[in-house]
Write an enzyme that holds these catalytic residues in place. Structure first.
Site: not given
Ligand code: PNS
Length: 161
Positions: A17, A41, A90, A129
């Site tokens: 990150h 979560k 990745r 993570s």
């Molecule tokens: O580090 P991560 O868990 O892979 O991050 C995922 C994240 C936070 C980028 C994604 O889950 C997100 O943007 N969630 C917010 C909800 C949202 O906007 N969902 C619509 C897209 S399907």
């Protein structure tokens, strides 16, 4: 001013990150790294802890701000008047999910939010993570995965301080 948001869970932030943060910060005038407050979560670190960790880990990057958000990314980006989201890729396994999410965000925002992907440097391609937490839980060495102060916090969480 060119601004972007790098959203994620960051539970906890890894060298992977941090590499994406540094590179995105060199492309944009301002980068907001924002921790998702995901009520579905159960994270190891609270949102407040993750924000603090990110603040410490990015303290030498003057154009990086740390924040948190709840709900949809498109609504958060709109509230900040930002039109670019950064995500790290990745491997091919990330691609399908990330493509779908980027396209969903583009559709939901009516083209107002674009996603820019930065490919993770090879040396961090294996990092996640989740694996860092698992290694720390079983007293493994996470020194190549996260900054030292994050490693200490991980071991504290798992009762090995
Ligand atoms: O580090 P991560 O868990 O892979 O991050 C995922 C994240 C936070 C980028 C994604 O889950 C997100 O943007 N969630 C917010 C909800 C949202 O906007 N969902 C619509 C897209 S399907």
């Amino acid at each position: 001013m060119k601004a972007a948001i790098y959203p994620g869970s960051f539970d906890p932030v890894t060298f992977g990150h941090l590499d994406i943060i540094k590179r995105a910060a060199s492309i944009f005038d301002e980068l907001t790294v924002s921790v998702l407050n995901n009520t579905q979560k159960t994270p190891l670190f609270s949102v407040e802890e993750r924000v603090k960790i990110l603040e410490e880990a990015t303290k030498d990057l003057p154009n990086v701000k740390i924040d948190s958000f709840s709900g949809l990314l498109i609504d958060y980006a709109k509230s900040k008047d930002v039109h670019v989201a950064i995500r790290g890729l990745r491997a091919i396994t990330d691609f399908e999910y990330e493509l779908q999410t980027a396209q969903t965000n583009s559709m939901l925002s009516k083209g107002e939010l674009d996603t820019m992907f930065l490919t993770t440097r090879l040396e961090y391609a294996y990092l996640s993570s989740s694996s860092v937490k698992e290694i720390a839980q079983f007293h493994g060495d996470v020194s190549q995965c996260v900054p030292d102060f994050v490693a200490r916090l991980l071991y504290e969480k798992f009762g090995q301080a």
